[in-house]
Write an enzyme that holds these catalytic residues in place. Structure first.
Site, PDB file in Angstrom:
ATOM      1  N   LYS A 162      -8.223  -1.680  -0.324  1.00 60.71           N
ATOM      2  CA  LYS A 162      -9.694  -1.344   0.388  1.00 60.71           C
ATOM      3  C   LYS A 162     -10.210  -2.240  -0.088  1.00 60.71           C
ATOM      4  CE  LYS A 162      -9.991   0.889   3.870  1.00 60.71           C
ATOM      5  NZ  LYS A 162      -9.730   1.511   4.623  1.00 60.71           N
TER       6      LYS A 162
HETATM    7  N1  GLU Z   1      -9.477   0.226   8.185  1.00 62.35           N
HETATM    8  C1  GLU Z   1      -7.895   0.459   9.273  1.00 62.35           C
HETATM    9  C2  GLU Z   1      -7.044   1.672   8.067  1.00 62.35           C
HETATM   10  O1  GLU Z   1      -7.839   2.112   7.605  1.00 62.35           O
HETATM   11  C3  GLU Z   1      -6.645  -1.034   9.315  1.00 62.35           C
HETATM   12  C4  GLU Z   1      -6.211  -1.401   8.227  1.00 62.35           C
HETATM   13  C5  GLU Z   1      -5.478  -2.801   8.731  1.00 62.35           C
HETATM   14  O2  GLU Z   1      -5.514  -3.309   9.387  1.00 62.35           O
HETATM   15  O3  GLU Z   1      -5.661  -3.114   8.025  1.00 62.35           O
HETATM   16  O4  GLU Z   1      -5.722   2.573   8.707  1.00 62.35           O
END
Ligand code: GLU
Length: 437
Positions: free
Chosen positions: A127
Site C-alpha cells: 500500500k
Molecule cells: N485499493 C483497492 C483495495 O484496497 C484495490 C487494490 C488493487 O487493485 O491493487 O483493494
C-alpha cells in the site's frame, strides 16, 4: 494484542463532554494486529512465523519536493509499504489524503496480503500513501506530486515487484501518470506496472465497477443462506462513490431495494427502494445527494441503524465501533470499505449474530480484476466484459464458500475464518520457499 487492550478508555456517555478516547480502538495497525493474533493463535503458528508474517517486509518513506503553481516550493511526505511478497509481487493501492500515516499504510498493506490470499490470486500485499489534500491542489500540482513520488519509487515498484492501483482520492488519471513516469525512466512502455488504468492505456473492462460487483456477488450468496429473495432484500449503503455508488446500482439491477444511501453530507430514505441511476444523475448535476426528489432526507447519523437485511459500509474506516455496533439491525453486513469495523465491534456484532462478510473478502473484487488487468497487460490480449465479470463471479463465489465453510468447520466468525485461511496460505508459501540466509 487482545481486544481488551484496545478497548477505549473512559465510560461511554450520551453527553457531549465526556466522550471516550477512541484513538486506540481506531488505530488501524492495532486493529490489524488483533485480527492477526486471533487467527495466528487458532492456527497454532509458531512465534518466528508470527513475527515474520506480522512485520512488513519493506517500508519506504520519501520526502518529495514539488513546485506549486504559485512558485512556492513545497515538500510532501509519501510512503510505500510492501507487507509481503511471499505469494507474488506486492499489490495494493495508493491513497492521497491529509490524514495518511505510516501506521495506516502498514495496516492497509497487510490487509492487501490477506485479501489477495483469501481470493487466492498470486500477489502479496502493499500500500502507498502521500500526505496531501487533493481538494486544495490544482490538477497540475497533483500530477507533479504523483510523478515525483513515482520517480522516487522507481526501483521499488514494477510489474514483477510491486503493482500499485487506485485507492482514496486517486483514480485512472493518477495511474496513467504513474505508468507514464515509470515508462519514461525505463525507456519502454510498461503498462503492467499499475492497474486501474484507463481502458485505452491497458486498463481492463469491468475494473471501475469490480469492487461493487464483488460486493454484489458475495451479498447474493449470503442472502441465499438466509433464504431471502433478492427482490425482498432491503439494503442500506453508506458511501456513494466507486464502491458504494456502483455497488448500489448493481444491487438495484439485481432486484434488491436500496432503501437508504448515506453520504458525508446527508442521507436519503425510500422504503420502496431508491432509483440509484436517477440519484447518480442528480448528484452529477448538483454535486450532492441532498435535494433528490425520489427520497426523504433522514438523519445521516441514524441511517446506519435502520431495520434492513443488508448494510454495506462502503465509505471509510472505523464507522462501526464499540459505541454504536449494538444498534446495528442488519442481518448481513457487507464490508465494502477497508476496515469499516473496529476489532472491539467485531465481538459485539458476533454476539448479536450479524453475518459479517469481512472486508478482505467482500471488497476483494477490485484487486481481483486488477489481477485480470495485470494478466491481460502481460499477455497483450484483452478480454471482453462478460469474461471479466464471469471470472470475477467464479472467484468471489468460491472464496465466499471457502470462508463460510471454514468458519462453520472451525466454529469461528467469518472474519476470523477469512484471516485463518489467508494466513495459512501465506505461511505455507513461506514454508515452501524457505528462509534465504
Ligand atoms: N485499493 C483497492 C483495495 O484496497 C484495490 C487494490 C488493487 O487493485 O491493487 O483493494
Amino acid at each position: 494484542m487482545t481486544i481488551e487492550t484496545i478497548t477505549p478508555h473512559g465510560t461511554p456517555t450520551t453527553g457531549s463532554s465526556a466522550q471516550p478516547d477512541m484513538s486506540r480502538e481506531f488505530n488501524p495497525w492495532l486493529a490489524a494486529e488483533v485480527r492477526f493474533d486471533r487467527a495466528a493463535e487458532l492456527l497454532g503458528l509458531d512465534d518466528g512465523l508470527r513475527k515474520l508474517l506480522k512485520t512488513p517486509g519493506m517500508e519506504v518513506t520519501v520526502n518529495i519536493p514539488v513546485m506549486m503553481d504559485d512558485g512556492r516550493l513545497e515538500v510532501f511526505t509519501g510512503y510505500r509499504v510492501q507487507h509481503s511478497i511471499a505469494r507474488g509481487p506486492a499489490k495494493g493501492g495508493i491513497r492521497f489524503s491529509p490524514d495518511v500515516t505510516l501506521d495506516e499504510v502498514r495496516a492497509l498493506a497487510s490487509w492487501m496480503t490477506w485479501k489477495c490470499s483469501v481470493v487466492n490470486i498470486p500477489f502479496g500485499g502493499g500500500k502507498g500513501g502521500v500526505i496531501c489534500d487533493p481538494s486544495i491542489l490544482s490538477r497540475n500540482e497533483v500530477e507533479r506530486i504523483t510523478r515525483r513520488y513515482t520517480a522516487e519509487l522507481i526501483d521499488v515498484i514494477g510489474p514483477e515487484r510491486d503493482v500499485p492501483a487506485p485507492d482514496m482520492n486517486t483514480n485512472e488519471q493518477t495511474m496513467a501518470w504513474i505508468m507514464d513516469t515509470y515508462s519514461m525512466h525505463k525507456r519502454t512502455t510498461v503498462t503492467a506496472v499499475v492497474t486501474g488504468k484507463p481502458l485505452n492505456l491497458g486498463g481492463s473492462k469491468g475494473r471501475p465497477e469490480a469492487t461493487g460487483r464483488g460486493c454484489l456477488f458475495v451479498t447474493l450468496q449470503a442472502l441465499r443462506r438466509f433464504h431471502i429473495d433478492p427482490s425482498e432484500a432491503r439494503v442500506v449503503v453508506q458511501g456513494f462513490g466507486n464502491v458504494g455508488g456502483l455497488g448500489a446500482k448493481l444491487m438495484r439491477k439485481a432486484g434488491m431495494k436500496v432503501i437508504s444511501i448515506i453520504e458525508w453530507d446527508g442521507a436519503l430514505y425510500n422504503e420502496h427502494g431508491l432509483d440509484i441511476e436517477a440519484l447518480m444523475a442528480h448528484r452529477q448535476k448538483t454535486g450532492s445527494i441532498n435535494g433528490f426528489e425520489g427520497g426523504e432526507a433522514i438523519d445521516r447519523h441514524e441511517a446506519m441503524f435502520l431495520d434492513c437485511d443488508v448494510l454495506v459500509p462502503a465509505a471509510k474506516e472505523n464507522v462501526v465501533h464499540s459505541q454504536n455496533a449494538a444498534k446495528i439491525k442488519a442481518k448481513i453486513m457487507t464490508e465494502g470499505a477497508n476496515g469499516p469495523t473496529t476489532a472491539v465491534a467485531d465481538k459485539i456484532l458476533a454476539e448479536k449474530g450479524v453475518f459479517v462478510i469481512p472486508d478482505i473478502l467482500a471488497n476483494a473484487g477490485g484487486v481481483t480484476v486488477s489481477y485480470f488487468e495485470w494478466v491481460q497487460d502481460r499477455q497483450g490480449y484483452f478480454w471482453n466484459e462478460q469474461l471479466v465479470n464471469g471470472r470475477l463471479e467464479e472467484i468471489m463465489v468460491n472464496s465466499f464458500k471457502d470462508v463460510v465453510e471454514y468458519a462453520e468447520r472451525h466454529h469461528v466468525d467469518n472474519r476470523t475464518a477469512a484471516y485463518m485461511l489467508a494466513l495459512d496460505r501465506v505461511a505455507f508459501a513461506i514454508k515452501l520457499r524457505g528462509i534465504y540466509a
